[in-house]
Structure formats: C-alpha cells, structure tokens
Design an enzyme around this catalytic site. Structure first.
Site, PDB file in Angstrom:
ATOM      1  CG  ASP A  46      -4.248  -2.640  -1.389  1.00 32.66           C
ATOM      2  OD1 ASP A  46      -4.468  -1.657  -1.727  1.00 32.66           O
ATOM      3  OD2 ASP A  46      -5.063  -3.506  -1.062  1.00 32.66           O
ATOM      4  CG  ASN A 102      -2.398   0.430  -9.949  1.00 30.79           C
ATOM      5  OD1 ASN A 102      -1.454   0.053  -9.277  1.00 30.79           O
ATOM      6  ND2 ASN A 102      -3.561  -0.047  -9.374  1.00 30.79           N
TER       7      ASN A 102
HETATM    8  C1  FPP Z   1      -2.158   0.755  -3.082  1.00 32.61           C
HETATM    9  O1  FPP Z   1      -2.763   1.397  -2.376  1.00 32.61           O
HETATM   10  C2  FPP Z   1      -0.787   1.249  -3.808  1.00 32.61           C
HETATM   11  C3  FPP Z   1      -0.457   1.723  -5.011  1.00 32.61           C
HETATM   12  C4  FPP Z   1      -1.431   1.253  -6.035  1.00 32.61           C
HETATM   13  C5  FPP Z   1       0.896   2.467  -5.358  1.00 32.61           C
HETATM   14  C6  FPP Z   1       1.828   2.059  -4.563  1.00 32.61           C
HETATM   15  C7  FPP Z   1       2.895   3.369  -4.578  1.00 32.61           C
HETATM   16  C8  FPP Z   1       3.684   3.819  -3.493  1.00 32.61           C
HETATM   17  C9  FPP Z   1       3.931   2.886  -2.244  1.00 32.61           C
HETATM   18  C10 FPP Z   1       4.399   5.128  -3.541  1.00 32.61           C
HETATM   19  C11 FPP Z   1       5.577   5.216  -4.464  1.00 32.61           C
HETATM   20  C12 FPP Z   1       6.093   4.052  -4.946  1.00 32.61           C
HETATM   21  C13 FPP Z   1       7.530   3.771  -5.070  1.00 32.61           C
HETATM   22  C14 FPP Z   1       8.071   2.550  -5.320  1.00 32.61           C
HETATM   23  C15 FPP Z   1       8.538   4.846  -4.452  1.00 32.61           C
HETATM   24  P1  FPP Z   1      -4.263   1.768  -2.932  1.00 32.61           P
HETATM   25  O2  FPP Z   1      -4.339   3.233  -3.606  1.00 32.61           O
HETATM   26  O3  FPP Z   1      -4.802   0.840  -3.938  1.00 32.61           O
HETATM   27  O4  FPP Z   1      -5.134   1.976  -1.561  1.00 32.61           O
HETATM   28  P2  FPP Z   1      -6.845   1.720  -1.413  1.00 32.61           P
HETATM   29  O5  FPP Z   1      -6.967   0.273  -1.641  1.00 32.61           O
HETATM   30  O6  FPP Z   1      -6.958   1.852   0.012  1.00 32.61           O
HETATM   31  O7  FPP Z   1      -7.298   2.508  -2.170  1.00 32.61           O
END
Ligand code: FPP
Length: 255
Positions: free
Chosen positions: A20, A68
C-alpha cells in the site's frame, strides 16, 4: 547485504504482503499515481528476490483487490499493463530461479491479454521446485470465503459429504489457498491498521507487521527489518509462555 543478525533457521515459512502507499508516494513527489505503481513494481522484484535468496518458501502479494476495480479506468488499465509487463519480463527469471507462480482471485474479470499472460506464466512455472509466489488478483477475503461455502454446500447437496464432516481442515481445503500453509507474517506498508479484505480465514495466528514505509520505498532494508521484528515475536498460538519451546512457524496446518 548485511543481514544484521537475522537467524536463517527461524524465518517465516509464508510471508504475505499488503502493498500500500503507491499513490501517496507519487503525490508526495508531485507525480501521477501510475508512477507510484511503476516504482512499486520494483519493490515487488526486491521482495521476491530477497525471499528467494533467504529461502522463504511462500510469498503472497496482494496486487489487486476486488474493490480496486472501482478505481478510475485509466488507473486500472495502467495496473493491468504493469502486471502483464511484469509477468512477461519476469517469467524467464522465474524459470531460471525455480520460482513457481500461483494466482488467486476472480480471474474471469481480468482483461484477456493479462489473463493469458498470467495463465501462461502459471503453467510454465508449475513444476518449479524453488519458492512459490502467490499473486492475489481481483481477490477479496470475503469472496474467497463465499466461494468456499458454495463449494462445500454443493458437496453436501450432492451427498459427497455430511454437514458433520465440515471441520477446519475441510474449510481450509476449499479455500483458494488450499495448497499453501497459512502466513506466518503479514506485512502492510503505508501505516494503515487494517486488513482491507485480504486473507481473512488464513490469518488466525499470523504475526502482523505494519510499517509507515510506502510500498515503493519498501526494499531490502525494510524487508529485513520486518523479518527481524518477526524473529523478536513470541508466538504462543493460544498457549502459555511456559508451554512454548520456541516455534516461530505455524504449528500444524492451520495454527
Ligand atoms: C496500493 O497503493 C497498491 C495497489 C493497489 C497495487 C499494487 C500494485 C503494484 C505494486 C504494481 C504492480 C504489481 C505487480 C505484482 C507487478 P495505493 O494506490 O492504494 O496507494 P495509496 O493508498 O497511497 O493511494
């Protein structure tokens, strides 16, 4: 890297991670959210690599939740693109390093090219004997439980088993995670104190580690800190201190 006193004989058997903070990482730098996800992908590489080198057998990554799908279309599209690219680029490395890839979640919702790339990678790596990387994609813990109930209810209805046969082991065996042990350590980045519909059934005695580090900043040093903290914990699994010799990994299948 300097492992700062990590005891390689007492590592978790299964590490699960809620990745996250990509969006916040980007916002803090005046960049778009997608840049945060791009950087987050490098952290994925770092934790897979380090787990493999340390000999941690199972690593689960919460890459995309059922919720998501509600994000803006361009962000969902970009995440799917990053995932597809990751799977394509990493597959040869997984083969070289004996990494087996598994995926859980409602794959029917994934765009066809992503699904095909994913299925190809899962199939190509299925006989690899090194570590297992489990990607949770379009996954939610409640959805997993609902589907487990449906599977068991169907069996009862068809007379394959009786209501009295339903025990913890049977429930575990009907979850999407049926072939892997419960996590010993669950890491969440970016400081939020919640599970966000990730593993629900699978974490009764999992050690929780929440770090303020944002996912794109979570690299080898931060992972090492989480593992060191895990080794400082005393796992009692509901028993008393006196009864515990020292097991850090789960005792039996589900505890
Ligand atoms: C949460 O950060 C992250 C995600 C919803 C996606 C995770 C994806 C990756 C790390 C990249 C690709 C994945 C792989 C397996 C190669 P957020 O967007 O919720 O952050 P925030 O809470 O700060 O908005």
């Amino acid at each position: 890297m300097n492992l700062k006193g990590l005891d390689k004989g007492r590592l978790p058997g299964h590490v699960a991670i809620i990745m996250d903070g990509n969006g916040r990482w980007a916002r803090l730098r005046g960049k778009g959210r997608i840049e945060g996800h791009r950087r987050g992908r490098a952290s994925v590489r770092a934790v897979v690599e380090m787990s493999r080198k340390l000999g941690i057998p199972y690593l689960s990554l919460y890459a995309f939740s059922t919720e998501n799908w509600l994000r803006p279309k361009d962000e969902v599209h970009a995440l799917m693109g990053l995932l597809e690219h990751y799977l394509t680029v990493e597959q040869p490395k997984m083969m070289r390093h004996g990494i087996r890839l598994l995926a859980i979640g409602d794959r029917s919702r994934l765009p066809v090219p992503v699904l095909q790339t994913l299925e190809h990678a899962v199939e190509a790596t299925q006989h690899n004997k090194g570590m297992t990387v489990l990607l949770a994609l379009s996954y939610s813990g409640r959805d997993d439980i609902v589907r487990m109930v449906q599977r068991i209810a169907r069996k009862v209805k068809e007379g394959v088993c009786a209501v009295e046969d339903i025990k913890e082991e049977m429930v575990s065996a009907h979850m999407e995670t049926k072939s892997i042990p419960d996590p010993d350590l669950l890491i969440r980045t970016s400081g939020e104190m919640r599970i966000s519909n990730f593993f629900l059934w699978q974490i009764p005695y999992t050690e929780l580690y929440i770090t303020p580090a944002l996912w794109p900043d979570f690299r080898e040093a931060e992972y090492l800190e989480a593992l060191l903290e895990f080794q400082r914990r005393r796992r009692r699994f509901g028993r008393t201190d006196e009864q515990i010799a020292q097991p850090l990994r789960s005792v039996g299948r589900n505890r």
